[in-house]
Design an enzyme around this catalytic site. Structure first.
Site, PDB file in Angstrom:
ATOM      1  N   LEU A 196      50.049  80.652  61.977  1.00 44.85           N
ATOM      2  CA  LEU A 196      49.967  81.925  62.697  1.00 44.85           C
ATOM      3  C   LEU A 196      49.749  81.747  64.191  1.00 44.85           C
ATOM      4  CD1 LEU A 196      47.726  83.860  60.142  1.00 44.85           C
ATOM      5  CD2 LEU A 196      50.185  84.125  60.481  1.00 44.85           C
ATOM      6  N   ASP A 237      54.720  48.233  41.461  1.00 49.79           N
ATOM      7  CA  ASP A 237      56.058  48.040  40.919  1.00 49.79           C
ATOM      8  C   ASP A 237      56.983  49.026  41.607  1.00 49.79           C
ATOM      9  OD1 ASP A 237      55.427  50.492  39.791  1.00 49.79           O
ATOM     10  OD2 ASP A 237      55.265  49.727  37.756  1.00 49.79           O
TER      11      ASP A 237
END
Length: 438
Positions: A264, A393
């Site tokens: 805003l 991984d």
């Protein structure tokens, strides 16, 4: 032909951090477009990823025709220098054909190539949508405007504000509807929550009169955006002085995959532009039983300075007290307890280091590696070394890529923020972060 389902981004921007609205016409001012002119000059971290000249709620109904003309004038004059996307919000309502027609007329007027604004506009924001058929009505108006003005079909992006239960349910239809030959819904770009009108539509009441938090709506919007290849943006946080509350809201949103928020003020824009980016330096946290607190980084040691946690060394072990609850522990037990109580927030440099290390191992044929994180924790002058291993991984690597992808998207699309990013991270980290994963 059957519908085509997809979840890939269809627009150049993959992320939107900030959605900043500006009234298009201010009543009683000699120059009714003065706020538009001011906003059009924003640069760097004060400039949002998406600027929304707001010809709906932020502009009085009697000023909206003038507001549409102000959009044309200001964007035609200043749009080329504005550093990010421009998506005006026009009027619309699922239950009002008259309002929808007025919105259509404003889009038609603003998009007129002869007026010079459309070349700097990326799309329009549609408020107060209802069910999926209402979304299709808006899409059809866009298509008519494009054909009327000789624009490519689908070239104008459409974003919607989720302000009703019907609109919330419609998000579940998008994967089936987008891509059908009978619509151009692939023009959709952002799904933006509008909690104020949503609260009204849901007839919700709170004892204080404050808005409910609506975590379900924010989750559903994030999920709907992910499923349809769109971008999710949270609604306005109207307590503009509550910077901490704004940050907490963004942190909660980010854990849901909603990296964008309505801003805003230019101050909120700065906060929201920075919040999703990885921090410039890493830090250790310790859970004191009520909250996670920052440990004081003193080089080789991470020191706790609060009064809820205490640690005493005895002849054959330790006494750890958390909020008055005491435990007698040996060294191994204490180390395990501190591992449970601590967490590390990685910096951009840390993230890039880990990703580069995994990439090197992967290129050498190793599918998974262990990454160690170690620290010396000091509580009441008692020092204990802790260390933890995390297996990396390919899935871990891809998850770590999200904040880096956000950074890369910002770096590519916001050259006006390059200096800010270099100041935040340093040139070498910026260079490595733009290269990793490519």
């Amino acid at each position: 032909m059957t519908a085509r389902t997809h979840d890939e981004r269809l627009h150049d921007r993959e992320f939107v951090r900030t959605f900043f609205t500006t009234p298009t016409a201010v009543e009683g001012e000699e120059d009714s477009a003065k706020m538009l002119r001011s906003a059009s000059g924003l640069q760097g971290m004060e400039a949002p990823d998406v600027w929304v000249p707001d010809n709906e709620d932020a502009t009085a109904p009697s000023m909206r025709d003038e507001g549409a003309q102000n959009i044309v004038e200001v964007v035609a004059a200043n749009g080329e220098e504005f550093p990010s996307e421009i998506h005006p919000r026009i009027v619309w309502h699922r239950d009002s054909p008259e309002t929808r027609y007025q919105g259509f007329q404003h889009i038609l007027d603003i998009a007129d190539p002869e007026k010079g604004a459309i070349e700097h506009l990326d799309g329009f924001v549609i408020p107060e949508v209802g069910g999926i058929d209402d979304w299709k009505k808006a899409d059809e108006f866009f298509t008519i405007v494009e054909n009327e003005h000789g624009l490519d079909e689908g070239s104008l992006a459409m974003s919607v504000i989720i302000e009703s239960g019907a609109a919330e349910l419609a998000m579940g239809d998008l994967r089936e509807e987008m891509g059908k030959p009978t619509n151009n819904l692939e023009r959709l770009f952002m799904l933006v929550d509008g909690e104020v009108d949503y609260t009204k539509d849901m007839r919700a009441i709170t004892p204080t009169g404050d808005l409910p938090a609506w975590p379900e709506l924010r989750h559903n919007t994030s999920r709907g955006a992910s499923a349809a290849g769109l971008i999710a943006v949270d609604g306005p946080y109207d307590d503009i002085r509550d910077v901490e509350g704004y940050r907490e809201r963004m942190t909660d949103n980010q854990a849901k995959g909603m990296l964008g928020i309505w801003s805003l003020t230019p101050g909120q824009v700065v906060e929201a532009n920075q919040a999703p980016l990885p921090p410039e330096s890493g830090r250790w946290l310790l859970d004191d039983g009520t909250q996670q607190v920052d440990l004081d980084d003193q080089g080789d040691e991470q020191v706790y300075g609060g009064d809820r946690v205490s640690l005493e060394e005895t002849g054959d072990g330790y006494v750890l007290s958390v909020g008055g609850d005491e435990q007698e522990l040996d060294e191994d037990e204490l180390r395990e307890e501190l591992l449970d109580m601590t967490a590390y927030v990685p910096s951009m440099d840390d993230i890039v280091d880990s990703m580069e290390e995994f990439e090197a191992a992967r290129d050498a044929g190793t599918g998974a590696i262990a990454m160690e994180r170690a620290a010396t924790i000091v509580i009441d002058d008692v020092a204990i070394d802790i260390a933890t291993d995390r297996m990396w991984d390919e899935a871990t690597y891809q998850a770590a890529m999200t904040p880096v992808s956000l950074f890369q998207d910002v770096y590519e699309n916001r050259p006006d923020q390059h200096d800010d990013l270099a100041d935040r991270y340093g040139e070498s980290v910026v260079e490595r972060a733009t290269d990793v994963g490519n």
